[in-house]
Write a protein that holds these residues in place. Structure first.
Motif, mmCIF file in Angstrom:
data_model
loop_
_atom_site.group_PDB
_atom_site.id
_atom_site.type_symbol
_atom_site.label_atom_id
_atom_site.label_comp_id
_atom_site.label_asym_id
_atom_site.label_seq_id
_atom_site.Cartn_x
_atom_site.Cartn_y
_atom_site.Cartn_z
ATOM 1 N N VAL A 5 85.204 48.135 13.249
ATOM 2 C CA VAL A 5 86.100 48.956 14.063
ATOM 3 C C VAL A 5 85.275 50.063 14.700
ATOM 4 O O VAL A 5 84.529 50.757 14.017
ATOM 5 C CB VAL A 5 87.222 49.567 13.202
ATOM 6 C CG1 VAL A 5 88.162 50.400 14.057
ATOM 7 C CG2 VAL A 5 88.001 48.477 12.477
ATOM 8 N N LYS A 6 85.385 50.232 16.014
ATOM 9 C CA LYS A 6 84.527 51.216 16.666
ATOM 10 C C LYS A 6 85.304 52.141 17.582
ATOM 11 O O LYS A 6 86.345 51.777 18.133
ATOM 12 C CB LYS A 6 83.444 50.510 17.480
ATOM 13 C CG LYS A 6 84.042 49.625 18.559
ATOM 14 C CD LYS A 6 82.993 49.152 19.549
ATOM 15 C CE LYS A 6 83.634 48.189 20.545
ATOM 16 N NZ LYS A 6 82.813 47.893 21.700
ATOM 17 N N ARG B 126 81.769 49.191 8.014
ATOM 18 C CA ARG B 126 83.038 48.642 8.505
ATOM 19 C C ARG B 126 83.561 49.354 9.749
ATOM 20 O O ARG B 126 84.339 48.788 10.507
ATOM 21 C CB ARG B 126 84.087 48.754 7.391
ATOM 22 C CG ARG B 126 83.716 48.076 6.063
ATOM 23 C CD ARG B 126 83.882 46.583 6.162
ATOM 24 N NE ARG B 126 85.157 46.246 6.768
ATOM 25 C CZ ARG B 126 86.344 46.314 6.142
ATOM 26 N NH1 ARG B 126 86.394 46.662 4.881
ATOM 27 N NH2 ARG B 126 87.450 46.018 6.778
ATOM 28 N N GLY B 127 83.158 50.613 9.919
ATOM 29 C CA GLY B 127 83.629 51.359 11.087
ATOM 30 C C GLY B 127 82.505 52.207 11.664
ATOM 31 O O GLY B 127 81.668 52.718 10.916
ATOM 32 N N HIS C 285 83.952 42.414 13.912
ATOM 33 C CA HIS C 285 84.679 42.783 12.695
ATOM 34 C C HIS C 285 84.569 44.273 12.380
ATOM 35 O O HIS C 285 85.263 44.781 11.508
ATOM 36 C CB HIS C 285 84.174 41.961 11.498
ATOM 37 C CG HIS C 285 82.784 42.330 11.067
ATOM 38 N ND1 HIS C 285 81.648 41.827 11.671
ATOM 39 C CD2 HIS C 285 82.339 43.205 10.132
ATOM 40 C CE1 HIS C 285 80.574 42.357 11.105
ATOM 41 N NE2 HIS C 285 80.966 43.195 10.163
#
Lengths: 213, 213
Positions: free
Chosen positions: B188-189, B171-172, B186
């Protein structure tokens, strides 16, 4: 001619644009709009245009800025072609990585020496650079006219090291130690703390979750 | 109650305030004005007040914010108490340093596994964490429900690694490789590139020189 009073935040963003432009040049892209450059760097496009206006006029064609021209313009305006004598303090895992990082030299950071307190490291070389004892920072920095110091020591040692660098006449400090240093106002400083970036990721993920629920 | 649509730039700045507040707590300072907090973080004080207003009302006394209260308020509003399953990809100098960094766990980043392509490293442990082969990223990430991936591989390998993490349901992503990655929207970076900070220092020093001459 670039104007001389560019706000520091604009200077930082110009450095970010420059990095992105260099990457795009490698991909052989020729032009870019302020909107696209803003999207790639997560900066609003009006801000991109305003920041670029600080370094003086540059022609904007229908397709946007010419990437090579804009990149060169930023490099020249910010004086990023200069060479800086640099020292690394703390030859642990991070310091060792930096001493072995060839891009630093390509970018104009001429690493002349490193410092550590470990007697087993002192006198040896890492990445071709001799390691001096940390209690010799001030005279060594002065003698070698070192202008930029990179601090990679544990937080407990960072302030002492910082004071010694300042006393030796350092002009800029990049601090990797997770601690707020008291640095004289005439020294330009930046801190890098990856934990802030990790927490940003977590925060955004959390707020996304809340929104969905 | 925090509002749910906080701009990302405000979230990032809130993380920066939080780090500064935690440091001040260690020094046993009790209150801080928005002006002082702004000065310490190089952010204008009106922006500090605006950012804090995003997470809802908090009492401001004559002397400013209560540091402990504001710190807790940011932590709760951004959900920074949650625990995240995390993986580190690339066990070179930086990856090794991260695996041995105790604060990550304290901050809620539960490092469950690491990945590398070097057969000599695979199956061994670093900082108590087992190193898996990089071609097993996708299934291992999925099986262990890893949500955050930290990329510490050389630039040439970063996109492949990033794709494998994305496929496993990450997710990240925190990217230390000096390359712009194509990451699905979608996820998060954040990117960390210390060379931008070094160039910022050089640029400010150059512009100061020009001003004087």
């Amino acid at each position: 001619m670039p104007k001389k009073n560019i706000p520091k935040l604009a200077i930082r963003r110009l450095c970010i644009y420059k990095r992105m432009l260099s990457r795009l040049l490698e991909k052989e892209q020729e032009t870019i709009s302020s909107k696209e450059l803003g999207k790639l760097t997560s900066i609003p496009d009006y801000q991109v245009r305003k920041d670029i206006s600080f370094i003086g006029e540059i022609g904007v064609a229908r397709k946007g800025y010419n990437i090579k021209k804009l990149n060169d313009h930023i490099i020249n305006s910010l004086g990023l072609i200069e060479v800086w004598n640099t020292a690394i303090v703390g030859v642990g895992q991070l310091g060792t990585a930096l001493l072995n990082y060839p891009r630093l030299k390509e970018m104009g950071y001429n690493i002349l020496c490193a410092f550590d307190i470990d007697p087993k490291k002192i006198g040896k070389k890492t990445g071709g650079i001799t390691i001096f004892p940390s209690d010799r920072i001030t005279p060594t920095v002065r003698k070698n006219q070192i202008k930029i110091g990179i601090i990679c020591v544990p937080p407990g040692a960072a302030q002492t090291v910082c004071d010694a660098l300042a006393k030796g006449g350092i002009r800029g400090i990049l601090n990797f130690a997770p601690i707020a240093l008291n640095i004289p106002a005439h020294i330009v400083k930046r801190e890098i703390d990856f934990t802030v970036e990790l927490e940003f990721i977590s925060a955004v993920l959390n707020l996304m979750k809340k929104k969905r629920s």
